[in-house]
Design a protein around this motif. Structure first.
Motif, PDB file in Angstrom:
ATOM      1  N   ALA A 216       6.500 -12.182 -28.290  1.00  0.00           N
ATOM      2  CA  ALA A 216       7.938 -12.269 -28.019  1.00  0.00           C
ATOM      3  C   ALA A 216       8.749 -11.777 -29.212  1.00  0.00           C
ATOM      4  O   ALA A 216       9.752 -11.067 -29.053  1.00  0.00           O
ATOM      5  CB  ALA A 216       8.316 -13.706 -27.668  1.00  0.00           C
ATOM      6  N   ILE A 217       8.325 -12.125 -30.413  1.00  0.00           N
ATOM      7  CA  ILE A 217       9.023 -11.673 -31.622  1.00  0.00           C
ATOM      8  C   ILE A 217       8.876 -10.156 -31.765  1.00  0.00           C
ATOM      9  O   ILE A 217       9.845  -9.440 -32.035  1.00  0.00           O
ATOM     10  CB  ILE A 217       8.468 -12.393 -32.864  1.00  0.00           C
ATOM     11  CG1 ILE A 217       8.758 -13.893 -32.778  1.00  0.00           C
ATOM     12  CG2 ILE A 217       9.070 -11.801 -34.146  1.00  0.00           C
ATOM     13  CD1 ILE A 217       8.020 -14.718 -33.817  1.00  0.00           C
ATOM     14  N   ALA A 218       7.664  -9.662 -31.556  1.00  0.00           N
ATOM     15  CA  ALA A 218       7.387  -8.237 -31.752  1.00  0.00           C
ATOM     16  C   ALA A 218       8.146  -7.362 -30.766  1.00  0.00           C
ATOM     17  O   ALA A 218       8.438  -6.196 -31.056  1.00  0.00           O
ATOM     18  CB  ALA A 218       5.888  -7.977 -31.637  1.00  0.00           C
ATOM     19  N   ARG A 219       8.480  -7.916 -29.603  1.00  0.00           N
ATOM     20  CA  ARG A 219       9.126  -7.121 -28.552  1.00  0.00           C
ATOM     21  C   ARG A 219      10.625  -7.394 -28.440  1.00  0.00           C
ATOM     22  O   ARG A 219      11.283  -6.920 -27.504  1.00  0.00           O
ATOM     23  CB  ARG A 219       8.436  -7.400 -27.209  1.00  0.00           C
ATOM     24  CG  ARG A 219       7.049  -6.796 -27.151  1.00  0.00           C
ATOM     25  CD  ARG A 219       6.259  -7.268 -25.929  1.00  0.00           C
ATOM     26  NE  ARG A 219       6.824  -6.856 -24.660  1.00  0.00           N
ATOM     27  CZ  ARG A 219       6.673  -5.654 -24.112  1.00  0.00           C
ATOM     28  NH1 ARG A 219       5.967  -4.708 -24.763  1.00  0.00           N
ATOM     29  NH2 ARG A 219       7.199  -5.366 -22.935  1.00  0.00           N
ATOM     30  N   ALA A 220      11.196  -8.096 -29.391  1.00  0.00           N
ATOM     31  CA  ALA A 220      12.627  -8.411 -29.332  1.00  0.00           C
ATOM     32  C   ALA A 220      13.473  -7.137 -29.316  1.00  0.00           C
ATOM     33  O   ALA A 220      14.497  -7.069 -28.621  1.00  0.00           O
ATOM     34  CB  ALA A 220      13.020  -9.297 -30.507  1.00  0.00           C
ATOM     35  N   ASP A 221      13.062  -6.114 -30.070  1.00  0.00           N
ATOM     36  CA  ASP A 221      13.835  -4.869 -30.087  1.00  0.00           C
ATOM     37  C   ASP A 221      13.768  -4.149 -28.748  1.00  0.00           C
ATOM     38  O   ASP A 221      14.729  -3.502 -28.330  1.00  0.00           O
ATOM     39  CB  ASP A 221      13.353  -3.952 -31.226  1.00  0.00           C
ATOM     40  CG  ASP A 221      11.897  -3.532 -31.081  1.00  0.00           C
ATOM     41  OD1 ASP A 221      11.095  -4.290 -30.485  1.00  0.00           O
ATOM     42  OD2 ASP A 221      11.540  -2.449 -31.592  1.00  0.00           O
ATOM     43  N   LEU A 222      12.647  -4.276 -28.050  1.00  0.00           N
ATOM     44  CA  LEU A 222      12.523  -3.674 -26.731  1.00  0.00           C
ATOM     45  C   LEU A 222      13.465  -4.366 -25.745  1.00  0.00           C
ATOM     46  O   LEU A 222      14.143  -3.715 -24.950  1.00  0.00           O
ATOM     47  CB  LEU A 222      11.070  -3.775 -26.258  1.00  0.00           C
ATOM     48  CG  LEU A 222      10.708  -3.079 -24.939  1.00  0.00           C
ATOM     49  CD1 LEU A 222       9.248  -2.633 -24.972  1.00  0.00           C
ATOM     50  CD2 LEU A 222      10.921  -4.006 -23.740  1.00  0.00           C
TER      51      LEU A 222
END
Length: 259
Positions: A216-222
């Motif tokens: 979830a953290i890694a995909r926040a920009d997506l």
């Protein structure tokens, strides 16, 4: 009417296969079905999704003949594009991981679907002179990729490289796409689905809560990229009717033999 998707269960993993021959063109019904299938996977407690397409082509992108048939009916055109971007968001916001098995060419809308996933595995053609290709070729058909979609490409290949690919509407051979980071793995065509399933199985062996929280953290920009203010759908639809876009789209229909 034939269902536009085929579903297969592999233990905790569900494979969703685009099944609208001959080229899995993304019409409104298929996009809505894909949204529903992802929502159903969540409801069923599925832990991971493999999204696949046809052999030789993942998806040819949006169903341009359907879109052009809307004519001046902007409400219907808007609904079709809402369905498409809804499908992209369904993948991008999925609470469970999604790996895309790209068994062939993957232009335009098909490429956008893949960019929203967690991981991309693409087929390497057995004929080096005729490689499978992937890319956002919107400029070539008179369209502008919205800021949010451009962000999806930037997060994989970098700002400068993404700009060059987008401006040129370039369709990239699978080997170069892998080198650039557009896809994560290349495997022989006959191994694409199996490798996607194996990748997901490996991911699901990790401690589940830490994996999902880190994801979830890694995909926040997506998630931010797919916010409505970065898609500007009303502006996108308005640009559809501009003279340059209509000329290019009419030319595309002629090449498809549907003009």
């Amino acid at each position: 009417m034939t269902a536009p998707l085929a579903l297969f269960n592999h233990g905790p993993i569900r494979q969703i296969r685009l099944a609208r021959p001959p080229v899995n063109a993304l019409d409104t019904a298929l996009c809505r079905a894909l949204i529903g299938a992802i929502e159903q996977a969540h409801s069923d407690g599925v832990q991971g999704i493999v999204l696949s397409g046809g052999e030789g082509i993942f998806s040819a992108g949006m169903d341009v003949p359907e879109l052009m048939a809307h004519g001046d009916d902007r409400a219907r055109l808007l609904q079709s594009w809402q369905a498409f971007f809804g499908a992209v968001r369904a993948i991008g916001h999925s609470r469970i991981p999604v790996v895309v098995a790209i068994g062939g060419h993957c232009p335009a809308g098909g490429c956008v679907l893949s960019l929203a996933a967690d991981y991309r595995i693409m087929a390497a053609s057995s004929d080096a002179a005729r490689p499978f290709r992937i890319g956002l070729n919107e400029v070539a058909v008179g369209l502008v990729a919205p800021e949010g979609i451009q962000r999806l490409l930037r997060r994989l290949v970098g700002v400068h490289r993404a700009g060059q690919l987008l401006i040129g509407g370039e369709m990239v051979a699978a080997e170069r796409a892998h080198a650039l980071g557009m896809v994560d793995e290349l495997v022989p065509l006959e191994q694409v689905d199996a490798r996607a399933l194996a990748w997901m199985e490996q991911l699901l062996r990790l401690p589940r809560s830490p994996m999902l929280a880190t994801r979830a953290i890694a995909r926040a920009d997506l998630h931010e990229a797919l916010a409505p203010e970065h898609i500007e759908l009303e502006r996108f639809v308005q640009a559809w009717y501009e003279a340059d876009a209509q000329a290019a789209l009419t030319g595309l229909l002629a090449r498809l033999g549907k003009g």
